[in-house]
Design a protein around this motif. Structure first.
Motif, PDB file in Angstrom:
ATOM      1  N   ARG A 197       1.802  -3.313  15.698  1.00 14.53           N
ATOM      2  CA  ARG A 197       1.073  -3.661  14.477  1.00 14.53           C
ATOM      3  C   ARG A 197       0.283  -2.474  13.944  1.00 14.53           C
ATOM      4  NH1 ARG A 197      -2.833  -7.389  15.930  1.00 14.53           N
ATOM      5  NH2 ARG A 197      -2.217  -7.558  18.115  1.00 14.53           N
ATOM      6  N   ASP A 198      -0.238  -1.656  14.851  1.00 18.31           N
ATOM      7  CA  ASP A 198      -0.965  -0.463  14.430  1.00 18.31           C
ATOM      8  C   ASP A 198      -0.061   0.501  13.682  1.00 18.31           C
ATOM      9  OD1 ASP A 198      -3.304  -1.383  15.516  1.00 18.31           O
ATOM     10  OD2 ASP A 198      -3.150  -0.216  17.372  1.00 18.31           O
ATOM     11  N   TYR A 199       1.169   0.646  14.171  1.00 11.65           N
ATOM     12  CA  TYR A 199       2.121   1.508  13.472  1.00 11.65           C
ATOM     13  C   TYR A 199       2.389   0.979  12.064  1.00 11.65           C
ATOM     14  CZ  TYR A 199       3.583   4.658  17.237  1.00 11.65           C
ATOM     15  OH  TYR A 199       3.625   5.637  18.190  1.00 11.65           O
ATOM     16  N   LEU A 200       2.640  -0.323  11.956  1.00 13.51           N
ATOM     17  CA  LEU A 200       2.951  -0.919  10.656  1.00 13.51           C
ATOM     18  C   LEU A 200       1.799  -0.748   9.672  1.00 13.51           C
ATOM     19  CD1 LEU A 200       4.692  -4.229  11.835  1.00 13.51           C
ATOM     20  CD2 LEU A 200       5.790  -2.137  11.006  1.00 13.51           C
ATOM     21  N   GLU A 201       0.585  -0.951  10.138  1.00 12.54           N
ATOM     22  CA  GLU A 201      -0.580  -0.786   9.267  1.00 12.54           C
ATOM     23  C   GLU A 201      -0.771   0.679   8.890  1.00 12.54           C
ATOM     24  OE1 GLU A 201      -3.546  -2.771  11.696  1.00 12.54           O
ATOM     25  OE2 GLU A 201      -3.565  -4.432  10.267  1.00 12.54           O
ATOM     26  N   LEU A 202      -0.486   1.578   9.825  1.00 12.71           N
ATOM     27  CA  LEU A 202      -0.571   3.005   9.537  1.00 12.71           C
ATOM     28  C   LEU A 202       0.416   3.393   8.442  1.00 12.71           C
ATOM     29  CD1 LEU A 202      -1.775   5.796  10.372  1.00 12.71           C
ATOM     30  CD2 LEU A 202       0.128   5.980  11.995  1.00 12.71           C
ATOM     31  N   TRP A 203       1.574   2.756   8.433  1.00 15.12           N
ATOM     32  CA  TRP A 203       2.593   3.049   7.423  1.00 15.12           C
ATOM     33  C   TRP A 203       2.315   2.349   6.096  1.00 15.12           C
ATOM     34  CZ3 TRP A 203       6.874   1.665  11.496  1.00 15.12           C
ATOM     35  CH2 TRP A 203       6.995   2.728  12.408  1.00 15.12           C
ATOM     36  N   GLY A 204       1.357   1.419   6.073  1.00  9.88           N
ATOM     37  CA  GLY A 204       0.975   0.794   4.805  1.00  9.88           C
ATOM     38  C   GLY A 204       1.230  -0.691   4.690  1.00  9.88           C
ATOM     39  N   LEU A 205       1.643  -1.357   5.777  1.00 12.26           N
ATOM     40  CA  LEU A 205       1.887  -2.791   5.702  1.00 12.26           C
ATOM     41  C   LEU A 205       0.570  -3.547   5.714  1.00 12.26           C
ATOM     42  CD1 LEU A 205       4.128  -4.983   5.676  1.00 12.26           C
ATOM     43  CD2 LEU A 205       3.865  -5.109   8.165  1.00 12.26           C
ATOM     44  N   GLU A 206       0.422  -4.513   4.804  1.00  7.18           N
ATOM     45  CA  GLU A 206      -0.801  -5.301   4.715  1.00  7.18           C
ATOM     46  C   GLU A 206      -0.622  -6.641   5.405  1.00  7.18           C
ATOM     47  OE1 GLU A 206      -1.954  -5.703   0.667  1.00  7.18           O
ATOM     48  OE2 GLU A 206      -2.105  -3.554   0.302  1.00  7.18           O
ATOM     49  N   SER A 207      -1.721  -7.213   5.868  1.00  8.71           N
ATOM     50  CA  SER A 207      -1.687  -8.531   6.503  1.00  8.71           C
ATOM     51  C   SER A 207      -1.575  -9.624   5.450  1.00  8.71           C
ATOM     52  CB  SER A 207      -2.951  -8.752   7.340  1.00  8.71           C
ATOM     53  OG  SER A 207      -3.060  -7.795   8.361  1.00  8.71           O
ATOM     54  N   GLY A 208      -0.991 -10.740   5.850  1.00  4.10           N
ATOM     55  CA  GLY A 208      -0.937 -11.911   4.982  1.00  4.10           C
ATOM     56  C   GLY A 208      -0.011 -11.738   3.799  1.00  4.10           C
ATOM     57  N   SER A 209      -0.351 -12.435   2.679  1.00  6.12           N
ATOM     58  CA  SER A 209       0.459 -12.384   1.464  1.00  6.12           C
ATOM     59  C   SER A 209       0.397 -10.992   0.857  1.00  6.12           C
ATOM     60  CB  SER A 209      -0.046 -13.419   0.449  1.00  6.12           C
ATOM     61  OG  SER A 209       0.701 -13.365  -0.738  1.00  6.12           O
ATOM     62  N   LYS A 210       1.585 -10.412   0.578  1.00  8.57           N
ATOM     63  CA  LYS A 210       1.603  -9.015   0.157  1.00  8.57           C
ATOM     64  C   LYS A 210       2.638  -8.720  -0.913  1.00  8.57           C
ATOM     65  CE  LYS A 210       4.887  -8.080   3.873  1.00  8.57           C
ATOM     66  NZ  LYS A 210       5.130  -9.502   4.086  1.00  8.57           N
ATOM     67  N   SER A 211       3.346  -9.723  -1.418  1.00 11.38           N
ATOM     68  CA  SER A 211       4.504  -9.490  -2.262  1.00 11.38           C
ATOM     69  C   SER A 211       4.202  -8.652  -3.500  1.00 11.38           C
ATOM     70  CB  SER A 211       5.124 -10.827  -2.685  1.00 11.38           C
ATOM     71  OG  SER A 211       4.176 -11.613  -3.392  1.00 11.38           O
ATOM     72  N   GLU A 212       3.019  -8.848  -4.120  1.00 10.28           N
ATOM     73  CA  GLU A 212       2.713  -8.118  -5.348  1.00 10.28           C
ATOM     74  C   GLU A 212       2.101  -6.742  -5.090  1.00 10.28           C
ATOM     75  OE1 GLU A 212       0.382 -10.380  -8.021  1.00 10.28           O
ATOM     76  OE2 GLU A 212       1.855 -11.978  -8.264  1.00 10.28           O
ATOM     77  N   SER A 213       1.599  -6.532  -3.896  1.00 10.87           N
ATOM     78  CA  SER A 213       0.872  -5.301  -3.622  1.00 10.87           C
ATOM     79  C   SER A 213       1.624  -4.316  -2.735  1.00 10.87           C
ATOM     80  CB  SER A 213      -0.486  -5.629  -2.971  1.00 10.87           C
ATOM     81  OG  SER A 213      -0.294  -6.317  -1.750  1.00 10.87           O
ATOM     82  N   ILE A 214       2.819  -4.676  -2.270  1.00  7.06           N
ATOM     83  CA  ILE A 214       3.519  -3.760  -1.365  1.00  7.06           C
ATOM     84  C   ILE A 214       3.869  -2.462  -2.094  1.00  7.06           C
ATOM     85  CG2 ILE A 214       4.455  -5.648   0.006  1.00  7.06           C
ATOM     86  CD1 ILE A 214       7.181  -5.074  -1.243  1.00  7.06           C
ATOM     87  N   LYS A 215       3.783  -1.379  -1.342  1.00  7.28           N
ATOM     88  CA  LYS A 215       4.069  -0.058  -1.877  1.00  7.28           C
ATOM     89  C   LYS A 215       5.005   0.671  -0.921  1.00  7.28           C
ATOM     90  CE  LYS A 215      -0.609   0.259  -3.813  1.00  7.28           C
ATOM     91  NZ  LYS A 215      -1.869   1.033  -3.844  1.00  7.28           N
ATOM     92  N   LEU A 216       5.466   1.831  -1.350  1.00  7.86           N
ATOM     93  CA  LEU A 216       6.258   2.649  -0.464  1.00  7.86           C
ATOM     94  C   LEU A 216       5.419   3.078   0.726  1.00  7.86           C
ATOM     95  CD1 LEU A 216       8.126   2.751  -2.991  1.00  7.86           C
ATOM     96  CD2 LEU A 216       8.684   5.089  -2.328  1.00  7.86           C
ATOM     97  N   PRO A 217       6.043   3.419   1.839  1.00 10.38           N
ATOM     98  CA  PRO A 217       5.291   3.858   3.023  1.00 10.38           C
ATOM     99  C   PRO A 217       4.364   5.022   2.691  1.00 10.38           C
ATOM    100  CG  PRO A 217       7.581   3.491   3.582  1.00 10.38           C
ATOM    101  CD  PRO A 217       7.492   3.378   2.097  1.00 10.38           C
TER     102      PRO A 217
END
Length: 269
Positions: free
Chosen positions: A87-107
């Motif tokens: 999970r730390d890796y994913l958050e480091l790359w930019g993944l957000e917790s919970g609902s994220k469909s409108e806010s996702i960005k490139l790594p």
């Protein structure tokens, strides 16, 4: 971060991250409790077993049968990872917790672009032949950030500048390319030996096997942004720009976002 050699410059991890952004969920209840999960149709479960064997962390795969609006006995398969290090890796790359469909960005790091976008498309896109037999490739997203970057990828591969507005009913971008443009993208995204859903690889083969009939004319429907239009929208309100240029709000706002991004890049360089 413990020294484990995983990063998004590796094609399989870039694909995994894109797939998680489209079909996965990250939950963080407390510092040491949380979960990353992906639930998909059983027919695609092979990809989850690949993910399980790919990452150097313990994970589980479970199957369940439930009733849905489309089936009385829908079988799905879920992959779960509880290890906080992942999970730390994913958050480091930019993944957000919970609902994220409108806010996702490139790594937020260096990554393999074609593999990352293939992961997004396998999760939230489709490809194949239309009812009329024409090749197509589509990506559906509610994120303006992903939409503008995907349009940039289309330009890099096809040489064409395309635009797209959010669907009024669903408030999502349905980014579709057809015929030779679709073939060009598929050739780059679904290259030989790439990681992908088996059914998408079969569709990719169908797309690349298509040939334009001799009597089919080519039509160019591009609506390019001119330097004069760029200057206008940066010195006038969005509402004014919409009226004068005949553009939608989403089109103007996305162009302003892109111009701002290019301006920041030029300052950095």
């Amino acid at each position: 971060m413990e020294s484990i050699n995983i990063n998004l410059e590796k094609p399989h991890y870039a694909y995994l991250f894109g797939f998680i952004q489209s079909d996965g969920h990250l939950y963080n209840n407390t510092r040491n409790r949380g979960c990353v999960s992906i639930e998909i149709n059983k027919k695609d479960e092979h990809i989850l077993w690949f993910f399980k064997n790919l990452i150097p962390f313990n994970s589980s795969i479970v199957e369940r049968v439930r009733k849905t609006n489309f089936s009385c006995s829908h079988t799905s398969v879920t992959w779960r990872v509880y290890d906080k290090r992942f999970r730390d890796y994913l958050e480091l790359w930019g993944l957000e917790s919970g609902s994220k469909s409108e806010s996702i960005k490139l790594p937020s790091c260096s990554f393999s672009k074609v593999d990352y976008f293939r992961g997004l498309i396998d999760g939230d896109g489709s490809l194949g032949l239309t009812s009329k037999g024409f090749p197509f490739l589509s990506l559906v997203t509610s994120s303006s950030y992903i939409a503008i970057e995907y349009l940039e990828l289309i330009k890099q591969i096809t040489g064409k500048t395309k635009s797209c507005n959010k669907n009024t009913r669903d408030s999502v971008y349905n980014l579709v390319v057809y015929k030779e443009d679709a073939q060009g993208l598929v050739r780059h995204l679904y290259y030989d030996g790439c990681l992908a859903l088996t059914r998408k690889l079969i569709k990719a083969s169908e797309v690349l096997s298509w040939s334009r009939p001799p009597d089919m004319k080519r039509v160019n429907n591009r609506k390019l942004w001119t330097p004069e239009e760029d200057q206008f929208i940066t010195t006038h309100s969005v509402e004014c720009s919409m009226k004068v240029l005949g553009r939608s709000r989403n089109s103007v706002e996305l162009r302003l976002w892109r111009l701002n991004k290019l301006s920041k890049q030029s300052v950095t360089n």
